[in-house]
Design a protein around this motif. Structure first.
Motif, mmCIF file in Angstrom:
data_model
loop_
_atom_site.group_PDB
_atom_site.id
_atom_site.type_symbol
_atom_site.label_atom_id
_atom_site.label_comp_id
_atom_site.label_asym_id
_atom_site.label_seq_id
_atom_site.Cartn_x
_atom_site.Cartn_y
_atom_site.Cartn_z
ATOM 1 N N GLY A 1 45.867 -2.856 62.819
ATOM 2 C CA GLY A 1 47.285 -2.951 63.128
ATOM 3 C C GLY A 1 48.231 -2.687 61.981
ATOM 4 N N CYS B 1 50.476 -0.490 59.551
ATOM 5 C CA CYS B 1 51.082 0.837 59.677
ATOM 6 C C CYS B 1 51.132 1.560 58.337
ATOM 7 C CB CYS B 1 52.481 0.758 60.275
ATOM 8 S SG CYS B 1 53.757 0.316 59.092
ATOM 9 N N ARG C 1 53.391 -7.428 65.046
ATOM 10 C CA ARG C 1 53.310 -6.388 66.076
ATOM 11 C C ARG C 1 53.749 -6.924 67.436
ATOM 12 N NH1 ARG C 1 50.074 -1.953 65.640
ATOM 13 N NH2 ARG C 1 48.970 -2.469 67.579
ATOM 14 N N LEU D 1 58.352 6.318 61.164
ATOM 15 C CA LEU D 1 57.435 5.448 60.443
ATOM 16 C C LEU D 1 56.149 5.241 61.233
ATOM 17 C CD1 LEU D 1 59.947 2.751 59.119
ATOM 18 C CD2 LEU D 1 58.676 4.410 57.729
ATOM 19 N N ARG D 2 56.281 5.042 62.534
ATOM 20 C CA ARG D 2 55.085 4.869 63.373
ATOM 21 C C ARG D 2 54.240 6.143 63.419
ATOM 22 N NH1 ARG D 2 58.746 1.518 66.648
ATOM 23 N NH2 ARG D 2 57.934 -0.616 66.575
ATOM 24 N N ALA D 3 54.916 7.306 63.338
ATOM 25 C CA ALA D 3 54.205 8.587 63.381
ATOM 26 C C ALA D 3 53.635 8.974 62.025
ATOM 27 C CB ALA D 3 55.146 9.679 63.879
ATOM 28 N N GLY D 4 54.009 8.244 60.964
ATOM 29 C CA GLY D 4 53.542 8.587 59.627
ATOM 30 C C GLY D 4 54.235 9.794 59.034
ATOM 31 N N LEU E 1 56.633 -3.494 62.488
ATOM 32 C CA LEU E 1 55.607 -2.769 61.748
ATOM 33 C C LEU E 1 55.097 -3.667 60.629
ATOM 34 C CD1 LEU E 1 57.466 0.646 61.308
ATOM 35 C CD2 LEU E 1 55.941 -0.036 63.166
ATOM 36 N N LEU F 1 62.266 4.228 62.893
ATOM 37 C CA LEU F 1 61.058 3.516 63.314
ATOM 38 C C LEU F 1 60.059 4.467 63.962
ATOM 39 C CD1 LEU F 1 62.503 0.178 64.754
ATOM 40 C CD2 LEU F 1 61.167 0.485 62.652
ATOM 41 N N GLU F 2 60.547 5.402 64.751
ATOM 42 C CA GLU F 2 59.685 6.394 65.387
ATOM 43 C C GLU F 2 58.942 7.203 64.319
ATOM 44 O OE1 GLU F 2 60.203 9.869 68.770
ATOM 45 O OE2 GLU F 2 61.813 9.568 67.317
ATOM 46 N N GLU G 1 66.321 3.636 65.675
ATOM 47 C CA GLU G 1 65.218 4.029 66.558
ATOM 48 C C GLU G 1 64.452 5.224 66.000
ATOM 49 O OE1 GLU G 1 68.319 1.783 68.551
ATOM 50 O OE2 GLU G 1 68.396 3.691 67.457
#
Length: 291
Positions: A135, A137, A109, A206-209, A114, A203-204, A200
């Motif tokens: 932490g 993801c 991280r 993936l971070r948001a699920g 991730l 990744l956005e 980008e």
């Protein structure tokens, strides 16, 4: 998350190996195999070797990736953690005294990446122990190479549910973890709902699920007014999982099921769904926290 009619759906694999560690194919061969099969993005995650950002001539997105492992005995905890999308090489030294799972996650991280818990069923990970980590993801609910004929523990649904019962709802992922590139490749993957086909945007998402794990079927899960609803590609079974031991509407069966619903019970704290098609392929949603 994006609205249903926004963005694009992209297919990707975030766990695979090459001759840079213990895989059978060279890096270029493995990349070409997945691109030829129509994948939109991958991460080559050789053990302790970090790959690079790249876009192939055909437009497939490659993310930096690496698989780290700590622990040698199940009693003390064996953890394999995949790092994806790092902006620089994480400050992790193989064999470093005192290196632990939380240290690996933190280093990934801190490098902008991730951290994904790999094959928890194969590793015999304890839900109680993992619930103390922070932490992550996501976790692999299905790992191809952990199944037949290489191994026999590919599916981690019980682990995911036990973890969710403890209050830790990790997004569910699927990956090949390909090594031999025979029966362990091009099988399990993510469908990511991204605003565009860029590093980008993926990744956005993936971070948001905003994704689901699958071996072929499509699935979307919504919860409204105490009812969990699934829309999917034609299936033979739709199954709802939660922390209720029993629910009359747990399973819907049929020849071409494309919708199913389950009235939730007051004490259920989460719900997730799986869809199985006539070929035995499965799609997995992530668990959704209930009010």
């Amino acid at each position: 998350m994006l609205r249903e009619n926004e963005g694009v759906w992209l297919r990707g694999n975030l766990h695979m190996h090459t001759t840079r560690s213990d895989g059978r194919l060279r890096y270029e061969e493995a990349v070409a195999l997945y691109e030829h099969d129509g994948y939109d993005f991958i991460a080559v995650t050789d053990h302790w070797v970090v790959s690079d950002w790249e876009v192939t001539p055909g437009g497939m997105l490659l993310f930096p990736g690496c698989e780290y492992n700590v622990g040698e005995r199940v009693a003390q905890g064996v953890y394999h953690i995949v790092g994806v999308g790092m902006e620089r090489k994480p400050a992790i030294v193989r064999g470093q005294p005192g290196l632990c799972a939380q240290g690996v996650i933190d280093a990934i991280r801190e490098a902008g990446g991730l951290a994904i818990l790999a094959h928890p069923a194969w590793s015999l990970n304890s839900a109680e122990a993992v619930s103390r980590l922070t932490g992550l993801c996501g976790t692999e609910i299905y790992n191809t190479t952990s199944g037949f004929p290489m191994n026999a523990r590919p599916y981690a649904g019980l682990f995911v549910d036990q973890l969710a019962s403890l209050g830790m709802l990790l997004p569910c992922m699927a990956a090949d973890d390909a090594h031999q590139y025979e029966e362990d490749a091009l099988k399990s993957y993510l469908m990511v709902h991204a605003r565009a086909r860029t590093h980008e945007a993926v990744l956005e998402a993936l971070r948001a699920g905003d994704f689901y794990a699958t071996q072929g079927p499509s699935v979307r899960l919504t919860v409204e007014d105490g009812v969990a609803k699934v829309k999917c590609s034609p299936a033979t079974h739709v199954v709802f999982y939660s922390d209720a031991i029993w629910n009359r509407q747990r399973v819907t069966r049929g020849e071409n099921v494309t919708e199913a619903s389950c009235v939730l019970m007051p004490h259920e704290t989460f719900v997730r769904a799986e869809v199985i098609d006539r070929e035995g392929r499965t799609a997995y949603t992530s668990p959704v926290r209930l009010k």
